[in-house]
Design an enzyme around this catalytic site. Sequence first.
Site, PDB file in Angstrom:
ATOM      1  N   HIS A 102      -2.039   9.220  -8.830  1.00  0.00           N
ATOM      2  CA  HIS A 102      -0.720   8.869  -8.284  1.00  0.00           C
ATOM      3  C   HIS A 102      -0.704   7.479  -7.649  1.00  0.00           C
ATOM      4  CE1 HIS A 102      -2.225  10.530  -4.318  1.00  0.00           C
ATOM      5  NE2 HIS A 102      -1.536   9.505  -3.880  1.00  0.00           N
ATOM      6  N   ASP A 132      -5.282  14.681 -10.621  1.00  0.00           N
ATOM      7  CA  ASP A 132      -4.883  13.522  -9.818  1.00  0.00           C
ATOM      8  C   ASP A 132      -6.032  12.530  -9.690  1.00  0.00           C
ATOM      9  OD1 ASP A 132      -3.189  11.880  -8.416  1.00  0.00           O
ATOM     10  OD2 ASP A 132      -3.588  12.822  -6.469  1.00  0.00           O
ATOM     11  N   SER A 210      -5.280   7.694   0.068  1.00  0.00           N
ATOM     12  CA  SER A 210      -5.384   8.319  -1.248  1.00  0.00           C
ATOM     13  C   SER A 210      -6.373   7.580  -2.143  1.00  0.00           C
ATOM     14  CB  SER A 210      -4.010   8.347  -1.931  1.00  0.00           C
ATOM     15  OG  SER A 210      -3.117   9.181  -1.242  1.00  0.00           O
TER      16      SER A 210
END
Length: 365
Positions: A102, A132, A210
Amino acid sequence: MAIRFVRVVVIWLLVLATLWVTEPYLSALWFSASAPRTVTPRGSLADSEQATIALFKNVSPSVVHVFARAAPTDSLFSDEGVVQSGSGIIWDAAGHVITNNHVINGTAQIGVRLTSGEFVAARVVGTAPNYDLAVLQLERPTSPLRPIAVGRSADLQVGQSAFAIGNPYGLEQTLTSGIVSALRRRLPMTAAQEVKGMIQTDAAINPGNSGGPLLDSSGRLIGVNSVIISGSGASAGIGFAIPVDIVNRVAAQLIRTGHVPEPGIGVVAAKQDEATSLGIDGVVIVRTLPDSPAAKAGLEGATADGVIRDVITGANGKPIHSMSELASTLDDVGVGNQVSLTVDRGGQTRSVKVTVGDISQLDQG
């Protein structure tokens, strides 16, 4: 005699009042530190502090800042369009970097800033949206690369220390610490896929973390930080990391082939709330993909006038209540292996053997 006593009392009261009024000024005059204070020796750092400092020094060179933009420009930092950023992990000496899908999804231009300050262009080697995860390749870095030390997630225990390094809100090389709060969490990555075994931690994770590493007390990678649960979008002490055992397997396959098979049988299912509203407990097949394992096994989707044909209610002897549960079972079975499905059609239950395929290679139309 009495008059003399009164005079003495009045004098003392005047003296005390004068001292009370002038005390702040006298204190400021006599006690102000008008010169630099003498430093008090502190002795050695605690063992736990020294261990954390050493961990950060050893691991931080393996953590990078990832920048991505949807439309390519002369400079990634120009004013044209929004630049999204996250963290990444140097995976090997060849310049492969692990990050979250993402972080770079839907972008056309990617750059990576190393801890040396060098900014390097990067390209996508492969992505695994169902996990992901994405692998990038640095383009001709001149700074030395330090691949991260890889640990295991299978033997983690709730309560052990956990450390996160990343770039929250663009603040580079930020270290936070906490514990492993829970194990084996299941979180959806797509509508039909969830990652099993997610690591929950209370180490502060914010937007920008992230793709960065979650570490054990030895500085080994135990997970890739991916998701937070928060009403405000900021850290609320509930963060999730993709287990390193999954990362290790997926990264190797992406580097080798640029692709990770997506186990499935090729069915499009009704949403779970729609099935529930019809009083159906299972996966309602809306349609099967052409040449899919499901179509070859004789499974059928709903008719043109909306009559439900097949509902999957079990797999390998276990009840199936949702598409995510079915996808999880198929992931365990693996591409090329058979799964035994319990299928209901018109009130009649039967068992159907289906060979699990790689549905990412099927025509989704």
